[in-house]
Design an enzyme around this catalytic site. Structure first.
Site, mmCIF file in Angstrom:
data_model
loop_
_atom_site.group_PDB
_atom_site.id
_atom_site.type_symbol
_atom_site.label_atom_id
_atom_site.label_comp_id
_atom_site.label_asym_id
_atom_site.label_seq_id
_atom_site.Cartn_x
_atom_site.Cartn_y
_atom_site.Cartn_z
ATOM 1 N N GLY A 103 8.706 0.440 -4.260
ATOM 2 C CA GLY A 103 9.365 0.683 -5.539
ATOM 3 C C GLY A 103 10.196 -0.528 -5.929
ATOM 4 O O GLY A 103 10.324 -1.489 -5.167
ATOM 5 N N GLY A 104 10.729 -0.495 -7.139
ATOM 6 C CA GLY A 104 11.636 -1.543 -7.590
ATOM 7 C C GLY A 104 10.989 -2.847 -7.983
ATOM 8 O O GLY A 104 11.664 -3.864 -8.155
ATOM 9 N N ASP A 116 4.352 9.544 -3.087
ATOM 10 C CA ASP A 116 3.710 8.262 -2.815
ATOM 11 C C ASP A 116 3.263 8.253 -1.355
ATOM 12 O O ASP A 116 4.066 7.976 -0.464
ATOM 13 C CB ASP A 116 4.702 7.118 -3.040
ATOM 14 C CG ASP A 116 5.234 7.107 -4.457
ATOM 15 O OD1 ASP A 116 6.242 7.798 -4.715
ATOM 16 O OD2 ASP A 116 4.629 6.439 -5.299
ATOM 17 N N SER A 138 8.628 9.410 -9.171
ATOM 18 C CA SER A 138 8.161 8.920 -7.864
ATOM 19 C C SER A 138 9.222 9.261 -6.821
ATOM 20 O O SER A 138 10.411 9.017 -7.039
ATOM 21 C CB SER A 138 7.992 7.389 -7.905
ATOM 22 O OG SER A 138 8.021 6.862 -6.587
ATOM 23 N N SER A 186 12.573 3.869 -9.408
ATOM 24 C CA SER A 186 13.908 3.236 -9.352
ATOM 25 C C SER A 186 14.727 3.493 -10.609
ATOM 26 O O SER A 186 15.911 3.794 -10.535
ATOM 27 C CB SER A 186 13.757 1.731 -9.150
ATOM 28 O OG SER A 186 12.820 1.472 -8.144
ATOM 29 N N GLY A 242 2.851 -0.253 -3.145
ATOM 30 C CA GLY A 242 3.421 -0.392 -1.794
ATOM 31 C C GLY A 242 4.919 -0.207 -1.770
ATOM 32 O O GLY A 242 5.460 0.347 -0.814
ATOM 33 N N HIS A 297 -0.254 10.886 -4.616
ATOM 34 C CA HIS A 297 -0.851 9.578 -4.945
ATOM 35 C C HIS A 297 -1.248 8.957 -3.617
ATOM 36 O O HIS A 297 -0.394 8.461 -2.878
ATOM 37 C CB HIS A 297 0.178 8.725 -5.691
ATOM 38 C CG HIS A 297 -0.298 7.337 -5.986
ATOM 39 N ND1 HIS A 297 0.549 6.364 -6.456
ATOM 40 C CD2 HIS A 297 -1.514 6.752 -5.886
ATOM 41 C CE1 HIS A 297 -0.132 5.232 -6.646
ATOM 42 N NE2 HIS A 297 -1.386 5.450 -6.289
ATOM 43 N N ASP A 352 2.207 3.632 -13.647
ATOM 44 C CA ASP A 352 3.034 3.769 -12.452
ATOM 45 C C ASP A 352 3.421 2.389 -11.925
ATOM 46 O O ASP A 352 2.566 1.600 -11.553
ATOM 47 C CB ASP A 352 2.222 4.528 -11.389
ATOM 48 C CG ASP A 352 2.991 4.755 -10.115
ATOM 49 O OD1 ASP A 352 2.413 5.328 -9.181
ATOM 50 O OD2 ASP A 352 4.173 4.358 -10.051
ATOM 51 N N GLY A 353 4.750 2.136 -11.955
ATOM 52 C CA GLY A 353 5.251 0.902 -11.372
ATOM 53 C C GLY A 353 6.083 0.111 -12.365
ATOM 54 O O GLY A 353 5.549 -0.367 -13.370
ATOM 55 N N GLY A 354 7.370 0.035 -12.101
ATOM 56 C CA GLY A 354 8.263 -0.738 -12.962
ATOM 57 C C GLY A 354 8.522 -0.096 -14.307
ATOM 58 O O GLY A 354 8.907 -0.763 -15.278
HETATM 59 C C1 DX5 Z 1 4.434 1.758 -5.962
HETATM 60 C C2 DX5 Z 1 4.535 3.256 -6.117
HETATM 61 C C3 DX5 Z 1 5.207 3.629 -7.406
HETATM 62 C C4 DX5 Z 1 6.610 3.232 -7.376
HETATM 63 C C5 DX5 Z 1 7.297 3.535 -8.650
HETATM 64 O O1 DX5 Z 1 3.707 1.466 -4.848
HETATM 65 O O2 DX5 Z 1 3.254 3.813 -6.131
HETATM 66 O O3 DX5 Z 1 5.130 5.028 -7.649
HETATM 67 O O4 DX5 Z 1 7.241 3.910 -6.326
HETATM 68 O O5 DX5 Z 1 8.590 3.115 -8.432
HETATM 69 P P1 DX5 Z 1 9.285 2.135 -9.458
HETATM 70 O O6 DX5 Z 1 9.438 2.963 -10.708
HETATM 71 O O7 DX5 Z 1 10.568 1.816 -8.764
HETATM 72 O O8 DX5 Z 1 8.394 0.959 -9.649
#
Ligand code: DX5
Length: 230
Positions: A149-150, A40, A13, A203, A147, A71, A180-182
């Site tokens: 990251g992290g 993103d 991402s 992240s 919305g 995305h 996707d996410g965390g």
């Molecule tokens: C969230 C994004 C994800 C996110 C992933 O809205 O679509 O792609 O940036 O980042 P991490 O891995 O930090 O959750």
């Protein structure tokens, strides 16, 4: 048709990157061995954040070869579909929640010659894609509310990932199952065991900026071991 990845596919991402050095950051990701970069795209309406447009992606396209996926976390994806393709994205992912005519939107992406993905927010049921799998090359199960990251990984999505894997298995087509996410060292194994084969990481990857290739190797190993154990 893209074959199902024989090994876990790792997608970076771009959200945590230094936007003042996007070209260098993407070259570093490519050199570290990332399989794909996720842009993103956020419009401040569908999600409470605002990021990049197609012109930024087109600028970076000139300096790296690795595949791009857009995305589209935007309220109205249809008007700009062609622009993401012209910018150099090989995959365009729309949210089921933003497409009243999802079948038509996916068919349009196919006409444009790109691979089509559908993303599902945590609360959105898998049934939203059940009748369009013939037009889909990738299902993206969000493991955070999109919305930012992290955020913390939603392990409650693992039952949905497993359901998606079963649905894709019955479809008999090469469809990537991306999460996707965390996603990071503490969550990738659970997502892989549930059936994901493509992992979008933000992240957790940029935290290891000075050892990205080693972190990618570690994450790939964690995913592979879990897929084998699944
Ligand atoms: C969230 C994004 C994800 C996110 C992933 O809205 O679509 O792609 O940036 O980042 P991490 O891995 O930090 O959750």
């Amino acid at each position: 048709m893209q074959p199902i990845p024989s090994r876990p596919r790792l997608v970076a991402s771009i959200l945590p990157a230094d936007f003042a050095r996007l070209g260098e950051e993407c070259r570093a990701l490519q050199d570290a061995g990332i399989d794909r970069i996720q842009w993103d795209v956020m419009d401040g309406a569908f999600v409470p954040n605002l990021t990049v447009g197609p012109d930024v992606i087109a600028s970076v396209r000139r300096v790296v070869d690795v595949e791009f996926e857009a995305h589209l976390m935007v309220q109205r994806p249809e008007p700009l579909l062609e622009r993401w393709v012209e910018a150099g994205c090989e995959i365009v992912i729309v949210h089921a929640e933003t497409c009243v005519h999802l079948h038509r939107t996916l068919a349009r992406l196919r006409e444009l010659g790109v691979r089509a993905g559908v993303a599902l927010n945590p609360a959105t049921p898998l049934s939203a894609v059940a009748h369009v799998l013939d037009l889909v090359d990738l299902v993206l199960v969000m493991t955070v509310n999109p919305g930012f990251g992290g955020q913390a990984y939603l392990s409650t999505m693992e039952s949905k990932i497993a359901e998606a894997a079963a649905l894709i298995g019955r479809a008999g087509r090469a469809i990537e199952l991306e999460v996707d996410g965390g996603i990071g060292p503490d969550s990738i194994a659970g997502a892989a065991r549930a059936g994901a084969n493509t992992f979008c990481i933000g992240s957790a990857l940029f935290r290891s900026r000075d050892a990205m290739s080693q972190e990618l190797a570690r994450l790939r190993q964690l995913a592979t071991a879990s897929e084998d154990a699944a």
